[in-house]
Design an enzyme around this catalytic site. Structure first.
Site, PDB file in Angstrom:
ATOM      1  N   ASP A 233     -44.185  33.798   4.265  1.00  0.00           N
ATOM      2  CA  ASP A 233     -42.920  33.987   3.319  1.00  0.00           C
ATOM      3  C   ASP A 233     -42.052  32.377   3.969  1.00  0.00           C
ATOM      4  O   ASP A 233     -40.855  32.518   4.533  1.00  0.00           O
ATOM      5  CB  ASP A 233     -41.752  35.019   3.499  1.00  0.00           C
TER       6      ASP A 233
ATOM      7  N   ASP B  78     -43.849  33.274  -3.908  1.00  0.00           N
ATOM      8  CA  ASP B  78     -43.584  32.686  -3.012  1.00  0.00           C
ATOM      9  C   ASP B  78     -44.216  34.317  -2.237  1.00  0.00           C
ATOM     10  O   ASP B  78     -44.042  35.483  -3.162  1.00  0.00           O
ATOM     11  CB  ASP B  78     -41.994  33.157  -3.735  1.00  0.00           C
TER      12      ASP B  78
ATOM     13  N   GLU C  97     -33.731  29.019   0.242  1.00  0.00           N
ATOM     14  CA  GLU C  97     -34.008  30.056  -1.181  1.00  0.00           C
ATOM     15  C   GLU C  97     -32.995  31.316  -0.189  1.00  0.00           C
ATOM     16  O   GLU C  97     -32.629  32.872  -0.527  1.00  0.00           O
ATOM     17  CB  GLU C  97     -35.012  30.293  -0.899  1.00  0.00           C
TER      18      GLU C  97
ATOM     19  N   HIS D 198     -40.583  28.142  -1.879  1.00  0.00           N
ATOM     20  CA  HIS D 198     -39.762  27.608  -1.142  1.00  0.00           C
ATOM     21  C   HIS D 198     -40.038  27.545   0.631  1.00  0.00           C
ATOM     22  O   HIS D 198     -40.486  27.803   1.392  1.00  0.00           O
ATOM     23  CB  HIS D 198     -38.327  28.615  -0.708  1.00  0.00           C
TER      24      HIS D 198
HETATM   25 ZN   LIG Z   1     -39.749  33.986   0.194  1.00  0.00          ZN
END
Ligand SMILES: [Zn+2]
Ligand SMILES: *[C@@H]1O[C@H](CO)[C@@H](O)[C@H](O)[C@H]1NC(C)=O
Ligand SMILES: *[C@@H]1O[C@H](CO)[C@@H](O)[C@H](O)[C@H]1NC(C)=O
Ligand SMILES: *[C@@H]1O[C@H](CO)[C@@H](O)[C@H](O)[C@H]1NC(C)=O
Length: 516
Positions: A297, A358, A329, A285
């Site tokens: 992240d 991810d 996301e 993402h």
């Molecule tokens: Zn994530």
């Protein structure tokens, strides 16, 4: 990776919390990539093989991309006072243009498309819940909450709702003009807020059935929603007891919030070569949360995909490879859900599998493999899981299985019959002593101390884990791009539909937010 226990927006944070607008059609450029079999130079490239593709992966190249991404996150500083790549921010727009321009330079190899979709974005600017004239410390706004009336404080008595507040009949008439106090459980937070609003409440407070605080999202905004807070079980307990004893408890609720619809985009790149009816798909993402730059992240996964996509161009493929960078996301898997929702059935069956990447570089990492199983997930998910396991074993590394429970972008795929899986290195979970034996690092500390925080910068990455996992991503791409022999065929038969249904019942999350 989405949150397990969300805490939304401190006072000054312009937190974006969103849900997918329903029934909206894509506005631009929504076409699936138009696959073409190219008869040109691709035939001169050697057929991809795992070892050679893995050999192209270097820490230096990844690190260089991470530094660039952090600079891009800083484009949001004017608006947010810190770096972020949350949807709607300059940092996210910059991320999309970085990904897009990198792929556009490879346009003889990839067909590139962007898929725009609407995302409902919520921002909480300020909030306060007073009970008995004292500040309720554990009170947090629910994602996508509307403001209190005129964005001003509203006063009322707390009115305890019966049962779990999942039916209109649970709400006594005294809720009207007052603040509904509702126990968490059984139905979504959004349903409770709606019932409270219909009953005439001026605000709603959902208290936890556990000690800790409760946060989540109301989901798709509804006209009847009222300003809604979560409250810890511990803090709620004495008030619940007093209300049950027939006492009156006064409260005051204040929520300055805004819910609006913004446009954001997925980016999809598909190899021009390779069998377009048999595609290997993978995604990460492109967005972060509003609280920080999101370099692990999911900068790590997004950049891994970008690097593997770049390196793949020196090889030819038998099966098409489709890379996706999802947006939204963190607001509840908006981009990946949208993609699968608008995917026609005849396109759905061309996707042989979806691999989710991810958070691949958590500082206190574990090598985590989603425990995808054929009994409850579309058939093929387990074969994918076992490919990751075999690679770790072959490299003398340990791995651990983690629940395949809906916390990332694979969710829409497996719910729609597409086999899925992936690897990760851990989010807010705490590393155990046993895991320290397996992976090194520190026990009693989160896998990623900077999860959804301002310190998720370049320094938050463990480069050893990142490089290694990027090689595993390269292995997964090379293996399936080369051959899908023996991998379960896609059919939309009863078995795969049933499998998807069984999974959906067991899932606890839908991406970032608890919604129940
Ligand atoms: Zn994530
Ligand atoms: C592809 O291979 C050529 C020749 O070995 C090399 O110069 C080039 O850098 C490679 N391309 C990529 C994207 O790595
Ligand atoms: C894998 O785990 C074992 C314990 O089961 C441990 O002795 C070994 O050092 C670990 N391997 C690596 C590469 O960390
Ligand atoms: C990454 O993890 C490895 C293995 O645990 C460790 O040796 C190394 O110091 C870590 N590197 C960074 C930059 O944290």
């Amino acid at each position: 990776m989405g949150l397990k226990h969300i805490t939304i927006a401190s006072l000054a944070t312009l937190g974006a919390v969103s849900a997918l607008g329903t029934n909206q059609k894509p506005l631009v450029d929504n076409a699936q990539p138009q696959p073409q079999i190219s008869g040109d130079s691709s035939s001169a490239r050697p057929l991809v093989n795992s070892e050679d593709l893995q050999a192209t992966i270097s820490t230096e190249a990844l690190l260089k991309r991470a530094k660039r991404l952090f600079k891009i996150a800083r484009l949001s500083e004017d608006e947010y006072n810190h770096p972020t790549r949350v949807i709607g921010s300059e940092g996210h727009r910059g991320t999309l243009s970085y990904i897009h321009s990198t792929l556009a330079a490879l346009s003889d190899y990839y067909t590139l498309s962007t898929q725009e979709f609407p995302a409902v974005s919520g921002a909480v600017f300020e909030y306060r819940l007073l009970i008995d004239l004292a500040l309720a410390e554990s009170a947090h706004p629910m994602g996508l909450t509307p403001p209190t009336h005129h964005k001003q404080p509203v006063d009322g008595s707390l009115v305890l709702v019966s049962n779990d507040g999942c039916r209109a009949s649970d709400y006594p008439s005294t809720v009207k003009g007052n603040i509904a106090l509702i126990q968490r459980g059984t139905c979504p937070f959004g349903t409770k807020s709606e019932h409270a609003g219909k009953a005439g409440a001026v605000a709603a407070v959902v208290f936890n059935y556990e000690d800790g605080p409760v946060g989540g999202t109301l989901g798709t905004p509804l006209d009847d929603h009222v300003a809604t807070f979560g409250l810890s079980g511990t803090e709620a307990a004495p008030f619940v007891a007093r209300l049950k004893a027939g006492e009156t408890v006064e409260a005051s609720a204040y929520m300055d919030a805004e819910v609006k619809t913004i446009q954001t985009s997925n980016i999809i790149a598909q190899t021009r070569a390779g069998d377009p009816d048999n595609c290997v798909m993978l995604g990460g993402h492109s967005d972060s949360v509003s609280e920080g730059p999101g370099i692990n992240d999911d900068g790590s996964g997004s950049l891994t995909l970008l690097e593997v996509a770049t390196q793949l161009t020196n090889f030819s493929v038998h099966n098409c490879v489709r890379f996706a960078w999802w947006a939204g996301e963190e607001e509840g898997l908006l981009g990946s859900d949208y993609y699968v929702d608008v995917l026609p059935a005849e396109e759905n069956v061309k996707i042989r599998l979806f691999m989710d990447y991810d958070m691949l570089a958590s500082p206190n990492f574990a090598y985590q493999v989603y425990d995808a199983r054929n009994e409850v997930n579309p058939v093929g998910s387990q074969e994918l899981r076992d490919l990751y396991v075999a690679w770790y074993v072959e490299h003398g590394l340990n791995y651990t299985f983690i629940p395949f429970d809906g916390r990332s972008d694979y969710d829409g795929f497996i719910k729609n019959g597409i086999p899925g899986g992936g690897i990760a290195t851990g989010a807010e979970g705490i590393k155990t002593k046993e895991e320290v034996v397996l992976f090194g690092g520190e026990d009693g500390v989160p896998y990623d101390v900077c999860y959804h925080a301002i310190c998720d910068t370049v320094n938050n990455l463990n480069l050893t884990a990142w490089e290694l996992n990027t090689k595993l991503v390269a292995h997964s791409v090379a293996t399936f791009a080369r051959s899908l022999e023996g991998f379960p065929e896609r059919t939309l038969d009863d078995a795969s539909i049933k499998a998807a249904g069984a999974y959906a019942k067991g899932a606890k999350y839908h991406g970032s937010k608890l919604f129940i």
